[in-house]
Design a protein around this motif. Structure first.
Motif, PDB file in Angstrom:
ATOM      1  N   LEU A 132       0.813  -1.198   0.000  1.00  0.00           N
ATOM      2  CA  LEU A 132       0.000   0.000   0.000  1.00  0.00           C
ATOM      3  C   LEU A 132       0.857   1.263   0.000  1.00  0.00           C
ATOM      4  O   LEU A 132       1.975   1.271   0.512  1.00  0.00           O
ATOM      5  CB  LEU A 132      -0.924   0.006   1.221  1.00  0.00           C
ATOM      6  CG  LEU A 132      -1.887  -1.177   1.334  1.00  0.00           C
ATOM      7  CD1 LEU A 132      -2.747  -1.049   2.589  1.00  0.00           C
ATOM      8  CD2 LEU A 132      -2.757  -1.304   0.088  1.00  0.00           C
ATOM      9  N   GLU A 169      -3.434   5.501   0.221  1.00  0.00           N
ATOM     10  CA  GLU A 169      -4.265   4.365   0.628  1.00  0.00           C
ATOM     11  C   GLU A 169      -4.210   4.148   2.131  1.00  0.00           C
ATOM     12  O   GLU A 169      -5.230   3.851   2.774  1.00  0.00           O
ATOM     13  CB  GLU A 169      -3.789   3.106  -0.101  1.00  0.00           C
ATOM     14  CG  GLU A 169      -3.959   3.174  -1.602  1.00  0.00           C
ATOM     15  CD  GLU A 169      -3.235   2.042  -2.304  1.00  0.00           C
ATOM     16  OE1 GLU A 169      -3.912   1.287  -3.030  1.00  0.00           O
ATOM     17  OE2 GLU A 169      -2.014   1.913  -2.143  1.00  0.00           O
ATOM     18  N   ARG A 221      -7.245   4.342   4.901  1.00  0.00           N
ATOM     19  CA  ARG A 221      -7.545   3.229   5.796  1.00  0.00           C
ATOM     20  C   ARG A 221      -7.551   3.663   7.254  1.00  0.00           C
ATOM     21  O   ARG A 221      -8.342   3.159   8.051  1.00  0.00           O
ATOM     22  CB  ARG A 221      -6.505   2.119   5.613  1.00  0.00           C
ATOM     23  CG  ARG A 221      -6.605   1.346   4.348  1.00  0.00           C
ATOM     24  CD  ARG A 221      -5.337   0.538   4.103  1.00  0.00           C
ATOM     25  NE  ARG A 221      -5.036  -0.370   5.189  1.00  0.00           N
ATOM     26  CZ  ARG A 221      -5.516  -1.617   5.285  1.00  0.00           C
ATOM     27  NH1 ARG A 221      -6.317  -2.077   4.337  1.00  0.00           N
ATOM     28  NH2 ARG A 221      -5.186  -2.388   6.299  1.00  0.00           N
TER      29      ARG A 221
END
Length: 311
Positions: A276, A280, A284
């Protein structure tokens, strides 16, 4: 513009930031300013993993495609006086130093200071220092899963699930982190009342056991000729002198990837696993928080986990 300086106040400290438009990741055009944006966004989750752990930084002054990169343990000249540090013995130092003075990066100002020096990676041991600066026994164990091509993250996920079963049989509760490189790490909290040798020996035995049980998938020995299409279960990161990339730290790879904490549900679909990147992980964080929060000691607890078996 590149070359300009800005004075910013962070946590009551004034820092002089340089070259915020400098591209550190040419493949994506990611700048130092975007690195700082990422670190600011994850600071509340990253800092508890850095707290009281001597920080080794890996720096890329000219970005990840530049010719200069180096690990830095000592606090460099010109570091701000407010930066916490700790001086510790350095057995086996490659520079013949008897002692090393490390920074303790445990606030946002420290993160910004490190990023301003193009310290893209933050590496820490599995132990902390106490209030008087002495090294404690480890409060974490770590297992580094390093795939040998053509193996990759799907094979690491399969091994991680097998490791999880073994650890849980011993009362330990691991969590996965995709490394931002090729593989992943597994972390489990331990008591903080056993030395690094005891923890490392336990992980070594576990690695050898899994190599016997899954010989086509797992290898516990470092020899590169043994690692093709298998996953090295690297137990050596538990040595007191070793460090591992800190969860949520950026990586100095081609793309701006992160050592990203994951959930076990994600490992149930190994085909969709990938490393990732900054954006991203920031997204999250708002949804998941820190999946590794249970690993962190709280209050007066030495560690958040049990003792490891010694035989």
């Amino acid at each position: 513009m590149a070359g300009e300086e800005q004075l910013v106040e962070v946590g009551g400290h004034t820092l002089r930031l340089r070259n915020l438009d400098k591209v550190l990741y040419p493949s994506t055009g990611t700048t130092k300013g975007e690195l700082l944006h990422y670190l600011t966004g994850v600071a509340d989750l990253l800092l508890p993993h850095l707290k009281d752990r001597p920080a080794t930084r890996k720096r890329w002054p000219d970005g990840v495609e530049g010719s200069i990169t180096f690990f830095e343990k000592n606090v460099p000249r010109g570091a701000p006086k407010w930066l916490r540090d700790v001086t510790l013995p350095a057995p086996g130092s490659t520079k013949d130093r008897e002692m090393v003075t490390y920074p303790l990066i445990d606030d946002l100002a420290g993160l910004v200071w490190a990023a301003n020096l193009a310290a893209l990676e933050l590496h820490v041991p599995q132990w902390r220092v106490g209030p008087r600066g002495a090294a404690k026994d480890p409060d974490l164990l770590v297992i580094d899963l390093d795939p040998g091509a053509p193996a990759g993250l799907p094979e690491c996920a399969e091994v991680a699930l097998a490791v999880r079963e073994k650890l849980e049989d011993d009362g330990l509760h691991p969590w996965p982190v995709t490394s931002g490189g090729k593989g992943m790490q597994l972390y489990a909290a331990v008591s903080g009342r056993q030395d690094a040798t005891s923890v490392g020996n336990y992980v070594h035995r576990l690695a050898e056991q899994l190599e016997r049980e899954l010989p086509r998938l797992v290898v516990s020995r470092m020899a590169k000729n043994l690692r093709k299409d298998r996953v090295l279960l690297d137990w050596s990161q538990n040595h007191a002198a070793k460090t591992t990339i800190c969860p949520f730290s950026p990586r100095g790879r081609e793309r701006p990837t992160v050592a990203a904490p994951r959930t076990w549900d994600e490992l149930d679909e190994p085909g969709s696993l990938r490393q990732l990147e900054f954006g991203e992980v920031l997204e999250r964080c708002g949804d998941l928080g820190d999946p590794l929060a249970g690993l962190l000691p709280s209050g007066s607890r030495t560690g958040a986990g049990p003792r490891v078996p010694t035989t």
